[in-house]
Design an enzyme around this catalytic site. Structure first.
Site, PDB file in Angstrom:
ATOM      1  N   ASP A  60      47.795 -54.902 -11.639  1.00 51.46           N
ATOM      2  CA  ASP A  60      48.699 -53.512 -10.985  1.00 51.46           C
ATOM      3  C   ASP A  60      49.692 -53.927  -9.816  1.00 51.46           C
ATOM      4  OD1 ASP A  60      48.611 -50.677 -11.428  1.00 51.46           O
ATOM      5  OD2 ASP A  60      48.025 -50.473  -9.317  1.00 51.46           O
ATOM      6  N   GLU A 102      52.010 -50.206   0.205  1.00 42.66           N
ATOM      7  CA  GLU A 102      51.250 -50.323  -1.225  1.00 42.66           C
ATOM      8  C   GLU A 102      51.193 -51.684  -1.621  1.00 42.66           C
ATOM      9  OE1 GLU A 102      51.253 -47.220  -3.934  1.00 42.66           O
ATOM     10  OE2 GLU A 102      51.001 -48.368  -5.428  1.00 42.66           O
ATOM     11  N   GLU A 154      52.319 -41.130 -10.887  1.00 44.49           N
ATOM     12  CA  GLU A 154      51.797 -40.912  -9.763  1.00 44.49           C
ATOM     13  C   GLU A 154      50.355 -40.005  -9.965  1.00 44.49           C
ATOM     14  OE1 GLU A 154      52.473 -43.282  -7.954  1.00 44.49           O
ATOM     15  OE2 GLU A 154      54.153 -42.988  -6.591  1.00 44.49           O
ATOM     16  N   GLU A 224      49.116 -45.205 -19.490  1.00 45.95           N
ATOM     17  CA  GLU A 224      47.741 -45.508 -18.581  1.00 45.95           C
ATOM     18  C   GLU A 224      46.551 -45.666 -19.056  1.00 45.95           C
ATOM     19  OE1 GLU A 224      48.139 -45.538 -15.121  1.00 45.95           O
ATOM     20  OE2 GLU A 224      50.187 -44.954 -14.994  1.00 45.95           O
TER      21      GLU A 224
HETATM   22  C1  LIG Z   1      49.434 -48.545 -13.876  1.00 48.23           C
HETATM   23  C2  LIG Z   1      49.723 -47.621 -12.712  1.00 48.23           C
HETATM   24  N1  LIG Z   1      50.128 -46.559 -12.817  1.00 48.23           N
HETATM   25  C3  LIG Z   1      50.319 -45.649 -11.573  1.00 48.23           C
HETATM   26  C4  LIG Z   1      50.282 -46.282 -10.398  1.00 48.23           C
HETATM   27  C5  LIG Z   1      50.520 -45.391  -9.156  1.00 48.23           C
HETATM   28  N2  LIG Z   1      51.813 -45.719  -8.560  1.00 48.23           N
HETATM   29  C6  LIG Z   1      49.965 -47.645 -10.308  1.00 48.23           C
HETATM   30  N3  LIG Z   1      50.014 -48.228  -9.070  1.00 48.23           N
HETATM   31  N4  LIG Z   1      49.560 -48.425 -11.410  1.00 48.23           N
END
Ligand SMILES: Cc1ncc(CN)c(N)n1
Length: 235
Positions: A60, A102, A154, A224
């Site tokens: 991520d 983040e 998001e 996702e």
């Molecule tokens: C795969 C993924 N999807 C969404 C997000 C949210 N920004 C994230 N951090 N990573």
């Protein structure tokens, strides 16, 4: 799971609701797969395999770096296409500055878990999702489509991690920080703002633009699901 727009939940009727709400109802099966994935359920009930979490953290981090470039490209389109009176720029700028925190959070978290981020190699599923972001960054992609994709990306995280924090959860203490990062109310409010932006653009969109935006929404949900799957199943 309640999806906005469901008559049982007392949400607005089809005439009053925005396009995104209509799509959430129409594609609720896929939306639920993305927001209630077994990995999320295991985080919520405390049975998560920590190797899955570590995999998620590294992959991520790579995704979020690319996502920063994507959000910048949305900001540029907002400047060109949203109109002078719009508050879209402020909302998106807030999102961009939150991404800075983040990325710092991922770096601190990786240190805590003993993960060297510089050595992480993107897996095929991560690469595929980043390629999709790159497609969306192209100059000819309309603002309505990219605003829809941004809202969906998001919102999946917000809804997933907020569920982990809901009553009855048994999250491991070391994972509370991750759940709070995306599951908090301020991030929920940001997602509502993104939904308002997307809906506003979609009311002005042509039939073809609407089709492209709906397809982008579906592709986000598919990516996702695959992303959770990759972390959960070590794909
Ligand atoms: C795969 C993924 N999807 C969404 C997000 C949210 N920004 C994230 N951090 N990573």
């Amino acid at each position: 799971m309640d999806v906005p727009g469901d008559p049982k939940t007392g949400q607005p009727s089809a005439e009053e609701e925005g396009t995104t709400t209509t799509w959430l109802r129409k594609h609720r099966h896929l939306y639920t797969a993305a927001t209630r994935h077994p990995l999320i359920l295991s985080i919520r009930d405390g049975t998560v395999d920590l190797d899955s979490f570590r995999r998620w953290l590294g992959q991520d981090y790579l995704f979020v770096r690319a996502f920063t470039a994507f959000l910048s490209s949305v900001l540029m389109k907002a400047w060109k296409q949203s109109g002078d009176e719009s508050s879209d720029l402020e909302v998106l700028l807030g999102g961009l500055s939150a991404l800075r925190d983040e990325i710092a959070w991922f770096q601190e978290e990786a240190t805590r878990w003993g993960i060297g981020l510089s050595g992480i190699v993107p897996r095929e599923i991560t690469r595929g999702y980043i390629r999709f972001l790159e497609e969306l960054m192209k100059p000819d992609m309309e603002y309505a489509t990219v605003a829809t994709a941004l809202w969906a990306i998001e919102t999946v995280y917000q809804q997933s991690f907020a569920f982990c924090l809901e009553e009855g959860s048994a999250i491991r203490p070391e994972l509370v920080g991750a759940c709070e990062r995306w599951g908090n109310n301020a991030f929920g409010q940001y997602c509502h703002e993104l939904q308002r932006i997307a809906d506003c653009q979609l009311t002005k969109a042509s039939k073809d633009d609407l089709e492209r935006a709906e397809s982008a929404f579906l592709r986000v949900l598919e990516h996702e699901v695959k992303f959770w799957e990759m972390c959960h199943e070590d794909l």
